[in-house]
Design a protein around this motif. Structure first.
Motif, PDB file in Angstrom:
ATOM      1  N   GLY A 265     -78.643 -19.295  30.568  1.00  0.00           N
ATOM      2  CA  GLY A 265     -79.396 -19.053  29.338  1.00  0.00           C
ATOM      3  C   GLY A 265     -79.679 -17.556  29.202  1.00  0.00           C
ATOM      4  N   THR A 266     -80.109 -17.140  28.022  1.00  0.00           N
ATOM      5  CA  THR A 266     -80.218 -15.699  27.751  1.00  0.00           C
ATOM      6  C   THR A 266     -81.084 -14.957  28.758  1.00  0.00           C
ATOM      7  OG1 THR A 266     -80.034 -16.292  25.444  1.00  0.00           O
ATOM      8  CG2 THR A 266     -80.679 -14.031  25.911  1.00  0.00           C
ATOM      9  N   ALA A 267     -82.310 -15.456  29.000  1.00  0.00           N
ATOM     10  CA  ALA A 267     -83.230 -14.741  29.882  1.00  0.00           C
ATOM     11  C   ALA A 267     -82.630 -14.578  31.280  1.00  0.00           C
ATOM     12  CB  ALA A 267     -84.563 -15.476  29.964  1.00  0.00           C
ATOM     13  N   CYS A 268     -82.000 -15.636  31.774  1.00  0.00           N
ATOM     14  CA  CYS A 268     -81.417 -15.575  33.116  1.00  0.00           C
ATOM     15  C   CYS A 268     -80.172 -14.697  33.133  1.00  0.00           C
ATOM     16  CB  CYS A 268     -81.080 -16.981  33.606  1.00  0.00           C
ATOM     17  SG  CYS A 268     -82.556 -17.932  33.986  1.00  0.00           S
TER      18      CYS A 268
ATOM     19  N   VAL B 226     -82.696 -18.161  37.415  1.00  0.00           N
ATOM     20  CA  VAL B 226     -83.098 -19.433  38.024  1.00  0.00           C
ATOM     21  C   VAL B 226     -81.878 -20.279  38.382  1.00  0.00           C
ATOM     22  CG1 VAL B 226     -84.343 -21.587  37.580  1.00  0.00           C
ATOM     23  CG2 VAL B 226     -85.198 -19.468  36.624  1.00  0.00           C
TER      24      VAL B 226
ATOM     25  N   CYS C 174     -78.585 -21.213  35.861  1.00  0.00           N
ATOM     26  CA  CYS C 174     -78.879 -21.069  34.446  1.00  0.00           C
ATOM     27  C   CYS C 174     -78.174 -19.838  33.876  1.00  0.00           C
ATOM     28  CB  CYS C 174     -80.374 -20.948  34.236  1.00  0.00           C
ATOM     29  SG  CYS C 174     -80.789 -20.650  32.515  1.00  0.00           S
TER      30      CYS C 174
ATOM     31  N   CYS D 167     -80.494 -23.083  29.358  1.00  0.00           N
ATOM     32  CA  CYS D 167     -81.867 -22.764  29.767  1.00  0.00           C
ATOM     33  C   CYS D 167     -82.525 -23.958  30.461  1.00  0.00           C
ATOM     34  CB  CYS D 167     -82.695 -22.356  28.552  1.00  0.00           C
ATOM     35  SG  CYS D 167     -84.414 -22.004  28.985  1.00  0.00           S
ATOM     36  N   LEU D 168     -83.089 -23.711  31.629  1.00  0.00           N
ATOM     37  CA  LEU D 168     -83.743 -24.768  32.398  1.00  0.00           C
ATOM     38  C   LEU D 168     -85.237 -24.825  32.101  1.00  0.00           C
ATOM     39  CD1 LEU D 168     -81.925 -24.100  35.798  1.00  0.00           C
ATOM     40  CD2 LEU D 168     -81.587 -26.093  34.338  1.00  0.00           C
ATOM     41  N   GLY D 169     -85.687 -23.984  31.205  1.00  0.00           N
ATOM     42  CA  GLY D 169     -87.096 -24.010  30.805  1.00  0.00           C
ATOM     43  C   GLY D 169     -88.009 -23.310  31.787  1.00  0.00           C
ATOM     44  N   ALA D 170     -87.449 -22.443  32.612  1.00  0.00           N
ATOM     45  CA  ALA D 170     -88.266 -21.709  33.578  1.00  0.00           C
ATOM     46  C   ALA D 170     -87.951 -20.219  33.460  1.00  0.00           C
ATOM     47  CB  ALA D 170     -87.974 -22.209  34.993  1.00  0.00           C
ATOM     48  N   CYS D 171     -87.819 -19.748  32.209  1.00  0.00           N
ATOM     49  CA  CYS D 171     -87.349 -18.380  31.960  1.00  0.00           C
ATOM     50  C   CYS D 171     -88.210 -17.326  32.645  1.00  0.00           C
ATOM     51  CB  CYS D 171     -87.303 -18.085  30.469  1.00  0.00           C
ATOM     52  SG  CYS D 171     -86.502 -19.356  29.507  1.00  0.00           S
TER      53      CYS D 171
HETATM   54  S1  FES Z   1     -82.880 -18.852  30.329  1.00  0.00           S
HETATM   55 FE1  FES Z   1     -82.811 -19.522  32.364  1.00  0.00          FE
HETATM   56  S2  FES Z   1     -84.543 -20.764  32.549  1.00  0.00           S
HETATM   57 FE2  FES Z   1     -84.544 -20.173  30.503  1.00  0.00          FE
END
Ligand code: FES
Length: 159
Positions: free
Chosen positions: A88-91, A136, A86, A127-131
């Motif tokens: 996505g931002t959080a990851c 992840v 992932c 984002c995989l929805g497991a931020c």
């Molecule tokens: S940003 Fe990686 S799971 Fe949401």
């Protein structure tokens, strides 16, 4: 291995033909036909896109446009295990790029490609929805969270 419409892949084309016969003429038939085609072949080779285009009397570029626009469609054969890291931002903030780089290094495989032995496909994902578990990655349906780059080698060894 190349697609062989009259040889090893004949049955798959027959299955696809049945799907097309069933859905042809329905509004918005292209997407579900392409989804079914991907289930049958595992990916959407150009020969399959051409077949769909011919059957629906549309151009190959129309089919290709849809295939490349939607992330759910893959145009190359996938490895036995598909890895998605992932970004996505959080990851990303928690260092997923370093995890992805490490995987690419260990597998000798660029992102978006499949290893030479066909075992792994390495992808970057949204984002995989497991931020909460960032960073992840997924291997098939299995989710791995709070990853550190030096843990990935041990995880890969399980496959
Ligand atoms: S940003 Fe990686 S799971 Fe949401």
């Amino acid at each position: 291995m190349p697609i062989d419409r009259n040889g090893k892949d004949k049955e798959k084309f027959q299955q696809l033909q049945a799907v097309i016969d069933d859905k042809k003429g329905m509004p918005g038939a292209l997407m579900p036909i392409m989804q079914n085609a991907q289930e049958i072949f595992g990916y959407l080779p150009i020969e399959v896109q051409q077949f769909i285009a011919d059957e629906l009397n549309i151009t190959l570029s129309e089919v290709y446009g849809v295939a490349t626009f939607y992330a759910q469609f893959v145009l190359e054969p996938q490895g036995e295990h598909v890895i998605g890291v992932c970004l996505g931002t959080a990851c990303y903030v928690k260092g997923s790029q370093a995890v992805l780089d490490k995987l690419s290094e260990i597998l000798h495989c660029p992102v978006g490609k499949t290893t030479e032995d066909g075992k792994f496909t390495l992808n970057a994902t949204r984002c995989l929805g497991a931020c909460g578990l960032a960073p992840v990655m997924m291997i098939g349906d299995e989710v791995y969270g709070r990853l550190k780059p030096d843990e990935v080698e041990g995880i890969l060894a399980k496959y």
